[in-house]
Design a protein around this motif. Structure first.
Motif, PDB file in Angstrom:
ATOM      1  N   VAL A  23       0.826  -1.204   0.000  1.00 39.64           N
ATOM      2  CA  VAL A  23       0.000   0.000   0.000  1.00 39.64           C
ATOM      3  C   VAL A  23       0.865   1.260   0.000  1.00 39.64           C
ATOM      4  CG1 VAL A  23      -0.310   0.249   2.512  1.00 39.64           C
ATOM      5  CG2 VAL A  23      -2.101   1.016   0.987  1.00 39.64           C
ATOM      6  N   ALA A  24       1.994   1.213   0.686  1.00 44.66           N
ATOM      7  CA  ALA A  24       2.888   2.379   0.707  1.00 44.66           C
ATOM      8  C   ALA A  24       3.536   2.597  -0.656  1.00 44.66           C
ATOM      9  CB  ALA A  24       3.957   2.190   1.774  1.00 44.66           C
ATOM     10  N   ALA A  25       3.999   1.505  -1.283  1.00 49.39           N
ATOM     11  CA  ALA A  25       4.636   1.622  -2.599  1.00 49.39           C
ATOM     12  C   ALA A  25       3.650   2.093  -3.646  1.00 49.39           C
ATOM     13  CB  ALA A  25       5.227   0.275  -3.016  1.00 49.39           C
ATOM     14  N   THR A  26       2.416   1.610  -3.560  1.00 52.97           N
ATOM     15  CA  THR A  26       1.391   2.036  -4.509  1.00 52.97           C
ATOM     16  C   THR A  26       1.075   3.508  -4.343  1.00 52.97           C
ATOM     17  OG1 THR A  26       0.419  -0.183  -4.490  1.00 52.97           O
ATOM     18  CG2 THR A  26      -0.966   1.610  -5.303  1.00 52.97           C
ATOM     19  N   GLY A  27       1.060   3.964  -3.101  1.00 51.82           N
ATOM     20  CA  GLY A  27       0.678   5.336  -2.827  1.00 51.82           C
ATOM     21  C   GLY A  27       1.740   6.360  -3.163  1.00 51.82           C
ATOM     22  N   VAL A  28       3.004   5.973  -3.168  1.00 54.88           N
ATOM     23  CA  VAL A  28       4.084   6.925  -3.458  1.00 54.88           C
ATOM     24  C   VAL A  28       4.384   6.887  -4.946  1.00 54.88           C
ATOM     25  CG1 VAL A  28       6.460   7.592  -3.002  1.00 54.88           C
ATOM     26  CG2 VAL A  28       5.073   6.650  -1.167  1.00 54.88           C
ATOM     27  N   GLY A  29       3.808   7.806  -5.676  1.00 57.30           N
ATOM     28  CA  GLY A  29       4.044   7.901  -7.107  1.00 57.30           C
ATOM     29  C   GLY A  29       4.913   9.095  -7.447  1.00 57.30           C
ATOM     30  N   ALA A  30       5.073   9.320  -8.732  1.00 57.32           N
ATOM     31  CA  ALA A  30       5.923  10.419  -9.191  1.00 57.32           C
ATOM     32  C   ALA A  30       5.398  11.771  -8.715  1.00 57.32           C
ATOM     33  CB  ALA A  30       6.015  10.393 -10.712  1.00 57.32           C
ATOM     34  N   ALA A  31       4.055  11.938  -8.675  1.00 62.31           N
ATOM     35  CA  ALA A  31       3.484  13.218  -8.255  1.00 62.31           C
ATOM     36  C   ALA A  31       3.854  13.549  -6.809  1.00 62.31           C
ATOM     37  CB  ALA A  31       1.966  13.189  -8.418  1.00 62.31           C
ATOM     38  N   ASP A  32       3.843  12.535  -5.948  1.00 63.80           N
ATOM     39  CA  ASP A  32       4.212  12.754  -4.546  1.00 63.80           C
ATOM     40  C   ASP A  32       5.696  13.090  -4.422  1.00 63.80           C
ATOM     41  OD1 ASP A  32       1.589  11.972  -3.680  1.00 63.80           O
ATOM     42  OD2 ASP A  32       2.179   9.911  -4.113  1.00 63.80           O
ATOM     43  N   LEU A 150       5.877  -6.004  -6.785  1.00 64.58           N
ATOM     44  CA  LEU A 150       5.894  -4.710  -6.085  1.00 64.58           C
ATOM     45  C   LEU A 150       7.123  -4.560  -5.210  1.00 64.58           C
ATOM     46  CD1 LEU A 150       3.929  -2.214  -5.739  1.00 64.58           C
ATOM     47  CD2 LEU A 150       3.126  -4.078  -7.171  1.00 64.58           C
ATOM     48  N   THR A 151       7.521  -5.631  -4.539  1.00 63.60           N
ATOM     49  CA  THR A 151       8.709  -5.581  -3.684  1.00 63.60           C
ATOM     50  C   THR A 151       9.952  -5.265  -4.507  1.00 63.60           C
ATOM     51  OG1 THR A 151       7.731  -7.189  -2.151  1.00 63.60           O
ATOM     52  CG2 THR A 151      10.115  -6.883  -2.042  1.00 63.60           C
ATOM     53  N   ALA A 152      10.048  -5.863  -5.695  1.00 62.33           N
ATOM     54  CA  ALA A 152      11.195  -5.591  -6.575  1.00 62.33           C
ATOM     55  C   ALA A 152      11.226  -4.124  -6.985  1.00 62.33           C
ATOM     56  CB  ALA A 152      11.124  -6.489  -7.809  1.00 62.33           C
ATOM     57  N   PHE A 153      10.063  -3.553  -7.304  1.00 63.76           N
ATOM     58  CA  PHE A 153      10.005  -2.138  -7.684  1.00 63.76           C
ATOM     59  C   PHE A 153      10.357  -1.238  -6.501  1.00 63.76           C
ATOM     60  CE2 PHE A 153       7.206  -3.383 -11.351  1.00 63.76           C
ATOM     61  CZ  PHE A 153       8.030  -2.854 -12.339  1.00 63.76           C
ATOM     62  N   VAL A 154       9.907  -1.610  -5.307  1.00 66.09           N
ATOM     63  CA  VAL A 154      10.236  -0.823  -4.114  1.00 66.09           C
ATOM     64  C   VAL A 154      11.739  -0.781  -3.896  1.00 66.09           C
ATOM     65  CG1 VAL A 154      10.087  -0.769  -1.594  1.00 66.09           C
ATOM     66  CG2 VAL A 154       8.039  -1.167  -2.944  1.00 66.09           C
ATOM     67  N   SER A 230       3.750  -0.217  10.220  1.00 71.83           N
ATOM     68  CA  SER A 230       4.763   0.707  10.738  1.00 71.83           C
ATOM     69  C   SER A 230       6.078   0.598   9.966  1.00 71.83           C
ATOM     70  CB  SER A 230       5.005   0.434  12.223  1.00 71.83           C
ATOM     71  OG  SER A 230       3.828   0.601  12.970  1.00 71.83           O
ATOM     72  N   VAL A 231       6.505  -0.637   9.703  1.00 75.88           N
ATOM     73  CA  VAL A 231       7.744  -0.841   8.943  1.00 75.88           C
ATOM     74  C   VAL A 231       7.610  -0.252   7.546  1.00 75.88           C
ATOM     75  CG1 VAL A 231       9.214  -2.588   7.865  1.00 75.88           C
ATOM     76  CG2 VAL A 231       8.485  -2.869  10.241  1.00 75.88           C
ATOM     77  N   ALA A 232       6.455  -0.496   6.911  1.00 76.15           N
ATOM     78  CA  ALA A 232       6.246  -0.014   5.543  1.00 76.15           C
ATOM     79  C   ALA A 232       6.322   1.505   5.464  1.00 76.15           C
ATOM     80  CB  ALA A 232       4.898  -0.502   5.033  1.00 76.15           C
ATOM     81  N   TYR A 233       5.654   2.192   6.385  1.00 78.59           N
ATOM     82  CA  TYR A 233       5.682   3.653   6.329  1.00 78.59           C
ATOM     83  C   TYR A 233       6.976   4.230   6.880  1.00 78.59           C
ATOM     84  CZ  TYR A 233       1.244   4.292   4.138  1.00 78.59           C
ATOM     85  OH  TYR A 233       0.243   4.294   3.192  1.00 78.59           O
ATOM     86  N   GLY A 234       7.711   3.441   7.660  1.00 72.01           N
ATOM     87  CA  GLY A 234       9.071   3.850   8.019  1.00 72.01           C
ATOM     88  C   GLY A 234       9.960   3.886   6.790  1.00 72.01           C
ATOM     89  N   VAL A 235       9.859   2.832   5.978  1.00 74.11           N
ATOM     90  CA  VAL A 235      10.617   2.776   4.715  1.00 74.11           C
ATOM     91  C   VAL A 235      10.178   3.918   3.796  1.00 74.11           C
ATOM     92  CG1 VAL A 235      10.999   1.419   2.621  1.00 74.11           C
ATOM     93  CG2 VAL A 235      11.027   0.295   4.854  1.00 74.11           C
ATOM     94  N   THR A 236       8.868   4.143   3.729  1.00 73.87           N
ATOM     95  CA  THR A 236       8.343   5.228   2.892  1.00 73.87           C
ATOM     96  C   THR A 236       8.869   6.578   3.359  1.00 73.87           C
ATOM     97  OG1 THR A 236       6.311   3.984   2.474  1.00 73.87           O
ATOM     98  CG2 THR A 236       6.238   6.345   2.057  1.00 73.87           C
TER      99      THR A 236
END
Length: 419
Positions: A23-32, A150-154, A230-236
């Protein structure tokens, strides 16, 4: 106890790469990314605290969505529906219009990134190829494949942006000072954009669906869900802070301006290339493409599941009816809707009133989500032990105020532009 049960209870102890990262990777796009970079280029590190605040807000909201799903075994749309038919009248038009416009924007973003790397095809053609690739990857609805991709793209986008930030040699003293909340003159909208843009909008609501696909469906997964989130948004947060560092060190100090939207990422890659060599420009463009493509694939999967649930629930199909699940006919119909009709916009431009409706409905989604989550999580729709506490209610209230202010500004800006 069976081996299957042992395996299920063991999984939460080690599986940290889960729906939160998706969900974090999907939400962080180029616009953000460009919004954060522009904030860095305008105000240096002064808005760094807003990035942290944005991550905290999204952790609170995503945890609430996940808590509702695990505590009740119901989907977020079923929760919204329990509040009244008015939620259908908002969400139905929104998800249809949003999908059409977002499909075009996502393909245009990935197309621009690939065109910047390989200019032998046009932006539109590269965008169409990206859309078709996304369709192929999510068509079956298989979550295990989707999560691995998705993990590979992250990993790819994380590495490229961190390298770019490291090369700018950030001033650690100013980084720390930027964690102290302050709002420079005229920067309120930038503050809201940075905080509100960290980690997605409608895709936050897809978290519960990804939990289900992962197999985390009962309250005993509550702890691992919170850790995952928490881990996901820490990475984000680290990732978005890195983009702000690039903006602050590379652009702010030199007084360099870049374009808005996806073009800003190309401009930033050019500046990086001029400063550190062509290889850095290419590396950053790869990260730009990974960020854009991860958002595309995540939406093609996650929002399609939301639409399938909405359509199936509206037609009074059972909770576990195959048509309401990933890979079902409603899911596939929405994947097709995201992919093929928006291709027209890549060639003919964007219809004015559709873009206006997209902007207005979209700006209202985050206030809608935060208000409805507070409503649901403070009532008997959720078992008492899993309802909101005082701290979470205060944080959700602050989220609502922040997103409402951002929504009002967005609506005003859109109306002023078109009228």
């Amino acid at each position: 106890m069976s081996n299957q049960t042992n395996q299920q209870t063991a999984e939460p102890k080690w599986s940290l790469v889960g729906p939160g990262l998706v969900v974090a990777a999907t939400g962080v796009g180029a616009a953000d990314l460009i919004a954060t970079t522009v904030a860095g280029s305008k105000y240096g590190y002064a808005l760094l605290w807003a990035v942290v605040a944005g991550c905290i807000m999204k952790v609170i909201l995503v945890e609430g969505a996940g808590r509702y799903s695990l505590a009740t075994g119901r989907t977020i749309f079923e929760g919204w529906s329990s509040l009244g038919r008015w939620t259908h009248w908002y969400f139905g038009p929104y998800i249809v219009i949003w999908g059409f416009v977002y499909g075009a924007a996502a393909m245009a973003g990935t197309g621009l990134a690939l065109y910047s790397l390989f200019p032998f095809l046009s932006v539109a053609v590269w965008g169409i190829i990206s859309g078709l690739l996304g369709l192929a990857l999510v068509w079956s609805g298989r979550y295990d494949l989707f999560e691995k991709v998705l993990t590979a793209f992250v990993i790819l986008m994380f590495i490229t942006v961190i390298i770019a930030a490291a090369f700018t040699l950030p001033n650690l003293g100013e980084v720390v000072a930027g964690l102290v909340p302050m709002i420079p003159e005229g920067a309120m909208i930038n503050v809201l954009s940075v905080a509100g843009g960290v980690g997605g909008t409608i895709t936050l609501a897809a978290y519960g669906y990804w939990l289900r696909e992962k197999g985390w469906e009962t309250p005993r997964f509550m702890r691992v869900m919170r850790l995952d989130n928490s881990v996901a948004y820490g990475v984000t947060g680290i990732f978005v802070i890195a983009t702000l560092i690039v903006g602050a060190e590379l652009l702010y100090s030199a007084g360099i301006a870049i374009g808005s939207g996806d073009q800003g990422m190309v401009d930033l890659a050019r500046v990086l290339g001029e400063r550190y060599g062509t290889w850095m420009s290419k590396l950053f463009l790869i990260g730009f493409w990974a960020a854009s493509m991860s958002s595309l694939i995540g939406v093609w999967n996650g929002v399609s599941m939301m639409f399938a649930d909405f359509a199936g629930h509206t037609l009074k199909k059972a909770h576990d009816d195959p048509d309401r699940l990933a890979g079902g006919k409603f899911y596939k119909a929405y994947v097709l809707w995201l992919t093929f009709p928006p291709m027209i916009m890549l060639f003919l431009g964007q219809p004015v009133y559709l873009i206006l409706a997209y902007g207005v409905l979209g700006s209202l989604f985050m206030p809608f989500m935060s208000v409805t989550l507070m409503w649901i999580l403070n009532t008997d729709r959720v078992p008492r032990e899993w309802r909101n506490g005082l701290f979470v209610n205060i944080m959700m209230g602050l989220c609502t105020l922040a997103f409402a202010a951002l929504a009002l500004n967005e609506v005003h800006t859109r109306l002023a532009k078109f009228f």
